[in-house]
Design a protein around this motif. Structure first.
Motif, mmCIF file in Angstrom:
data_model
loop_
_atom_site.group_PDB
_atom_site.id
_atom_site.type_symbol
_atom_site.label_atom_id
_atom_site.label_comp_id
_atom_site.label_asym_id
_atom_site.label_seq_id
_atom_site.Cartn_x
_atom_site.Cartn_y
_atom_site.Cartn_z
ATOM 1 N N MET B 82 18.145 43.469 -26.266
ATOM 2 C CA MET B 82 17.994 44.713 -25.171
ATOM 3 C C MET B 82 17.615 45.012 -24.145
ATOM 4 O O MET B 82 18.107 45.505 -22.865
ATOM 5 N N TYR B 85 19.799 43.722 -21.819
ATOM 6 C CA TYR B 85 21.313 44.251 -21.549
ATOM 7 C C TYR B 85 20.870 45.317 -20.939
ATOM 8 O O TYR B 85 21.523 46.054 -19.689
ATOM 9 N N VAL B 86 19.454 46.096 -20.492
ATOM 10 C CA VAL B 86 19.229 47.606 -19.815
ATOM 11 C C VAL B 86 18.791 46.777 -18.637
ATOM 12 O O VAL B 86 19.602 47.601 -17.737
ATOM 13 N N PHE B 95 29.114 48.632 -17.302
ATOM 14 C CA PHE B 95 28.346 49.682 -18.458
ATOM 15 C C PHE B 95 29.304 48.780 -19.879
ATOM 16 O O PHE B 95 28.939 48.800 -20.828
ATOM 17 N N SER B 99 27.497 46.322 -22.725
ATOM 18 C CA SER B 99 27.685 47.372 -24.320
ATOM 19 C C SER B 99 28.140 46.538 -24.912
ATOM 20 O O SER B 99 27.624 46.067 -26.367
ATOM 21 N N PHE B 103 26.974 44.521 -27.988
ATOM 22 C CA PHE B 103 26.819 45.519 -29.386
ATOM 23 C C PHE B 103 27.038 43.713 -30.147
ATOM 24 O O PHE B 103 26.232 44.138 -31.654
ATOM 25 N N PHE B 131 34.493 49.756 -32.530
ATOM 26 C CA PHE B 131 33.087 50.467 -31.677
ATOM 27 C C PHE B 131 33.158 51.176 -30.177
ATOM 28 O O PHE B 131 33.004 52.054 -29.589
ATOM 29 N N ILE B 135 33.936 54.867 -27.946
ATOM 30 C CA ILE B 135 32.866 54.891 -26.332
ATOM 31 C C ILE B 135 33.583 54.875 -25.327
ATOM 32 O O ILE B 135 33.133 55.566 -24.628
ATOM 33 N N PHE B 139 33.507 58.561 -23.931
ATOM 34 C CA PHE B 139 32.895 58.841 -22.025
ATOM 35 C C PHE B 139 33.518 58.829 -20.804
ATOM 36 O O PHE B 139 33.617 59.344 -19.551
ATOM 37 N N THR C 32 26.140 63.079 -32.048
ATOM 38 C CA THR C 32 26.270 62.087 -31.512
ATOM 39 C C THR C 32 24.902 61.353 -30.534
ATOM 40 O O THR C 32 24.673 62.642 -29.730
ATOM 41 N N GLY C 392 24.880 50.159 -32.681
ATOM 42 C CA GLY C 392 25.673 51.735 -32.555
ATOM 43 C C GLY C 392 24.849 52.382 -31.354
ATOM 44 O O GLY C 392 24.810 52.824 -29.993
ATOM 45 N N LEU C 394 21.797 52.001 -29.649
ATOM 46 C CA LEU C 394 20.973 51.561 -28.501
ATOM 47 C C LEU C 394 22.579 51.440 -27.785
ATOM 48 O O LEU C 394 22.470 52.570 -26.308
ATOM 49 N N VAL C 395 23.941 51.316 -28.048
ATOM 50 C CA VAL C 395 24.964 51.563 -26.628
ATOM 51 C C VAL C 395 24.789 52.896 -26.338
ATOM 52 O O VAL C 395 24.980 52.816 -25.364
ATOM 53 N N LEU C 396 24.726 53.845 -27.744
ATOM 54 C CA LEU C 396 25.351 55.436 -27.536
ATOM 55 C C LEU C 396 23.627 55.387 -26.456
ATOM 56 O O LEU C 396 24.004 56.711 -25.292
ATOM 57 N N VAL C 398 21.816 53.492 -24.332
ATOM 58 C CA VAL C 398 22.177 53.958 -22.923
ATOM 59 C C VAL C 398 23.203 54.364 -21.705
ATOM 60 O O VAL C 398 22.969 55.318 -21.100
ATOM 61 N N PHE C 399 24.218 55.047 -23.064
ATOM 62 C CA PHE C 399 25.630 55.150 -22.119
ATOM 63 C C PHE C 399 25.061 56.554 -22.119
ATOM 64 O O PHE C 399 24.891 57.723 -20.843
ATOM 65 N N GLY C 400 24.240 57.635 -23.167
ATOM 66 C CA GLY C 400 24.043 58.948 -23.419
ATOM 67 C C GLY C 400 23.021 58.879 -22.218
ATOM 68 O O GLY C 400 22.790 59.855 -20.948
#
Lengths: 322, 153, 507
Positions: B82, B85-86, B95, B99, B103, B131, B135, B139, C32, C392, C394-396, C398-400
């Motif tokens: 985590m 990643y961040v 990104f 991601s 994931f 997944f 995404i 986005f 979401t 999932g 976590l990724v959302l 970050v994107f959000g």
């Protein structure tokens, strides 16, 4: 698994090479972002969306422009971000508001100054106007000034914040009439300042011409004066502050335009400086801007550079000792 | 009991120290107008923090049972992914690549299915790809959000 | 009854398609985790450039209505509220879902959203001129007192311990002062560069709610990961409808509170749900059930956050003042079509404004129908195995959090707050009061500063903040609320905490 990894690495490398291959020659080859330091729906945001809507035309930039809102603290948040974090590759531009960001940088506590940015072109000028509620006892600037002289520090006057155009206008009025207003910076920008006027919470307000024009059309306010050198086409019947006997020039006029961070390659700046004024001058843009009550003033890069320098000098003088 | 009490004293103390710093800063920073509201808050903050600390020291704090060692052991790998990643991946790898890796790593590690079966790995790769496709569609295509590209995208 | 003449416009094929698309899309975006209504609406603006004024507004209006309601889905199933408006929904809704009553909670939530929403829009249709006058009566000191009233809710919100609840709220209030002071423009408490822009509500909301969920899922380790998967059994809609009639009290409190608070520019949507939730708990004979998965809590919160939609447009349509960020986006959409809100819009463009308002009315009904359909679908997604869920979400997240301001700094803040909250939760602190503090801090703080400036030019702060009917009314509400909390806390003081099963990890 091993094989998959190998393929992935190769693919990555190939793409990385392809990505760096493109240079200023075919700029722009992807959409360009414009950071707006005010919230979605505000005057700056609204106008920025209109003036950039034809960017995708082949004879303009050939790539669309999208808007990024970074509101907060009277624009400081957005411009701080732009000065320190935005990549100087021509794919991130920002809208500027003069005198706001110059006044803020003179006042200090921010990470930018006029030297942090390269102007591209100017699209509009929105003068500050003095407004009062529709039932107000003031019918002219003279009435307001007389009251302010009789009641120093009691004439509550709302505006969008400290060290923005409205505040500069208030300071200039105070200087010219040798009286004391009570300037009330409101949270929530021009809209909140306007509500305070309409709701009678303050005696007067200083606001954007475009917003005041709309509020007057809706029958909610009276406009007493324009802080500009000439009367404005949208409100021909309203005198300038000079005509009302106040020595106030156009220093508070809110100029809006586009800029890039310092360090952007000169070829890119050159290309933008050539194409962006054409974008602003587009007939569709002009029509929409007029409809929204937003006065346009297109200036090229050299004119803007000069305007920035002039403003900086005037503002330094005005803000001295504050 | 004592160890349970310690569990509450440590965070209680940490919050009290934070409250003290906030109070100190609020009353020393200038200009005073801008710090008027933080001052009001900080006074309430430090009183409550002290009250909480006293409750913890006297063993009156009973709500919440702290973080057991097992939890920490389970958490460590996921938390590491985590943070990587961040604070690194999202910006420098791009990104979408960052991601995807995050994931895949988290899913694979916490998936109770076997780590040696090829079939399970194929399933993991498939789920990750599906997944990330969603995404990306959401986005990049529908909302047109422009994310940092990093080395890939 | 003028509005009845314009219903035809709503059912014109194109407009209706947009309404349908906007509603369904809005529900999905709202559901979401990590996406917020304002963002969804702002991202839709470019699409409206190419449409007629009516069509553009129908689309934006549909998205506005349905994202707020859609946010309840992730709030209930995952305890990740989509917007501040859904925080209160998560409190009881998620407890219900954990008990296996997810479908019931979702039904309650959409049905009460629909009821609140329809009433809110009817208010907009019939009472706009009256309500516009009210809006103008609400001034700086009143907003300050309303924010303080919100603060008094903090202590009793979703917390097993009174002190820790208050302390969580206080931490939130302090966090809200980080960054530039909105009015003075002074930097406060900026320890890291990412903080210079302050802590945004949306990144904070995502971090504080979603990250602890992710960490909790990971904390269970590799074993028995499938066991926790949520069961969402089918629920008969007629049964839900019948059940709703039993919660008329919560429904009316939610609708009334939501409509009133929705009128206040800048406060509206964010706290309507929480205040309604708190009020209906205080007035409920079964108040001890709140927070343990009581449907009344969901009903109050959701009816309030949709009831607020209609009234929140009053200041926009009559005074050209956007009351919320979403309304500001709608204003931009109107202006670009050469339509000025105010008397102009009702006199010269009745077809635009009435079609827009009518479409929101129809949209509320569509929202209920499709919401319930999508809820069943979402419930199936929520049953995904925990490791996929954790990765999932976590990724959302970050994107959000990135998409709100397109800032990597926001993502860092989101994660830092999330990890901090995970630790705090383990010691009995909770996220809801902290977020409430974060939301109310700027409202209380800025109106306080602004009020002091205004008071200085008038008769001084005492007269300014403490006289006038509305001030005195609000102050007495504040006092009543504090007294109630203390009395209740002292009464319950001895018995509650001792045998506390402590949070989620107890299972």
């Amino acid at each position: 698994m091993k094989k998959l990894f190998k393929t992935a690495v190769l693919a990555t490398a190939a793409l990385a090479v392809a990505a760096t291959g493109s240079f200023a020659a075919d700029y722009p080859d992807r959409p360009i972002g414009v950071a707006v330091s005010y919230g979605a729906g505000g005057a700056t945001d609204f106008q920025a969306r209109i003036v950039t809507m034809v960017a995708g035309n082949e004879d303009i930039l050939g790539q669309p422009i999208y808007i990024l809102n970074k509101p907060g603290a009277g624009g400081r948040k957005g411009w701080n971000w732009f000065a320190t974090e935005a990549p100087a590759d021509g794919y991130t531009m920002s809208a500027y508001n003069i005198p706001h960001f110059i006044a803020q940088s003179i006042k200090g506590g921010v990470k930018y100054s006029a030297d942090s940015f390269e102007p591209i072109a100017n699209w509009g000028s929105d003068p500050a106007v003095v407004v009062v509620g529709k039932d107000s006892k003031f019918n002219s600037m003279q009435d307001l000034i007389d009251y302010a002289k009789a009641n120093p520090g009691k004439t509550t006057t709302s505006g969008a914040g400290l060290f923005v155009g409205h505040h500069i206008a208030a300071l200039q009025i105070e200087k010219a009439c040798e009286c004391k207003l009570a300037y009330v910076p409101t949270k929530g920008g021009g809209a909140a300042a306007m509500k305070a006027v309409i709701g009678g919470e303050v005696l007067a307000g200083i606001n954007n011409l475009s917003d005041a024009f709309r509020a007057r059309e809706a029958g909610n306010v009276k406009i007493l004066g324009v802080a500009d050198l000439e009367r404005n086409d949208f409100i021909k019947d309203v005198p300038t502050l000079k005509e009302s006997g106040l020595d106030v020039d156009n220093s508070s006029v809110n100029f809006r335009g586009l800029m890039v961070p310092k360090g952007t390659p000169p070829e890119i700046i050159e290309k933008l400086a050539k194409q962006v004024p054409m974008m602003f001058a587009h007939a569709r843009v002009a029509k929409r801007m007029k409809a929204g009550g937003s006065p346009m003033k297109i200036m090229n890069r050299e004119e803007v550079q000069k305007m920035w320098a002039d403003r900086e000098e005037v503002l330094k003088e005005l803000l001295k000792g504050l | 009991m004592t160890s349970h009490r310690m569990q509450h004293v440590v965070p209680g103390l940490a919050i009290f120290v934070l409250a003290s710093i906030v109070t100190w800063l609020s009353f020393t920073q200038q200009p005073a107008e801008a710090f008027l509201f933080p001052r009001v808050i900080s006074v309430v903050f430090i009183i409550l923090a002290a009250w909480n600390l006293i409750r913890a020291v006297t063993g009156m704090s009973k709500v919440g049972r702290g973080i057991p060692v097992d939890t920490l052991k389970n958490l460590a790998p996921g938390l590491a992914v985590m943070l990587l990643y961040v604070f690194f991946g999202a910006k420098h790898l791009g990104f979408y690549l960052g991601s995807t890796l995050a994931f895949f790593a988290i899913y694979s590690f916490y998936d109770p299915a076997s780590w040696s079966s090829v079939k399970d790995w194929i399933k993991r790769i498939f789920v990750t790809a599906a997944f990330m496709a969603v995404i990306y569609a959401l986005f990049a295509v529908v909302l047109q959000v422009h994310t940092p590209r990093g080395i890939l995208f | 009854m003028e509005f009845l003449n314009y219903f035809g416009g709503v059912f014109e094929p194109w407009a209706f398609m947009l309404l349908l698309g906007g509603t369904i899309g809005g529900l999905i975006l709202g559901a979401t985790p990590g996406l917020s209504p304002t963002m969804a609406v702002a991202l839709l603006i470019p699409f409206t450039f190419h449409m007629s004024a009516t069509h553009g507004l129908v689309l934006l209006g549909a998205a506005y209505t349905s994202t707020v309601a859609g946010g309840a889905v992730s709030a209930i199933l995952l305890k990740i509220p989509g917007a501040p408006a859904n925080i209160a929904t998560a409190l009881d809704g998620n407890e219900m879902a954990k008990r296996g009553e997810g479908a019931r909670a979702l039904h309650m939530s959409f049905l009460s959203s629909g009821v609140g929403g329809v009433i809110g829009i009817l208010l907009l249709i019939f009472l706009t001129p009256v309500l516009a006058q009210w809006v103008l009566k609400i001034q700086t000191p009143h907003v300050f007192w309303i924010a303080i009233l919100g603060v008094t809710v903090i202590g009793s919100l979703d917390s097993k311990s009174f002190v820790k609840g208050l302390l969580s709220g206080c931490i939130g209030l302090w966090l809200s002062t980080i960054g530039y002071d909105e009015i003075q423009g002074t930097e406060r408490f900026i320890f890291a560069d990412a903080l210079s822009g302050g802590i945004g509500i949306i990144p904070a909301l995502i971090g504080l709610f979603a990250i602890p969920q992710v960490l909790d899922m990971m904390a269970k380790g590799r074993v028995d990961a499938l066991v926790e998967a949520l069961e969402v059994p089918k629920q008969k809609l007629t049964a839900s409808l019948r059940e709703l009639t039993r919660y008329v009290r919560a429904l009316s409190i939610g609708t009334v509170v939501g409509s009133i608070i929705g009128l206040i520019p800048g406060v509206g949507g964010q706290i309507a749900g929480l205040v309604a939730y708190d009020q209906s708990r205080k007035l409920s004979p079964q108040r001890e059930k709140f927070g343990t998965g009581h449907p009344e809590g969901v009903v109050a919160a959701e009816s309030a956050n949709n009831a607020m939609v209609g009234p929140s447009l009053v200041p926009l349509l009559t005074l050209s003042i956007p009351g919320s960020p979403t309304a500001a986006v709608l204003l931009g959409g109107l202006l670009i079509k050469e339509i000025f809100p105010g008397s102009d819009i009702f006199d010269n463009h009745p077809e635009v404004v009435w079609t827009f308002i009518n479409s929101m009315l129809v949209g509320q009904v569509l929202m209920v129908i499709f919401g319930i359909m999508i809820a069943g679908w979402a419930a199936r997604i929520a049953r995904a195995p925990a490791p996929i869920m954790a990765a999932g979400v976590l990724v959302l997240a970050v994107f959000g959090s990135y998409s709100v301001g397109q800032s990597v700094g926001d993502v860092h803040i989101m994660l830092a707050l999330g990890i901090g909250m995970f630790i705090l939760e383990k010691f009995g602190f909770s996220a809801a009061p902290l977020v409430l503090g974060l939301i109310l801090g700027p409202i209380a703080g800025d109106n306080f500063t602004q009020g002091m400036t205004l008071a200085a030019a008038q008769d001084g702060p005492w007269v300014y903040f403490f006289t006038g009917t509305l001030n005195i009314f609000l102050i007495s509400l504040v006092i009543a609320s504090i007294a109630y909390s203390f009395w209740n806390n002292m009464l319950a003081g001895g018995k509650t905490p001792a045998a506390e099963p402590a949070g989620r990890e107890a299972k």
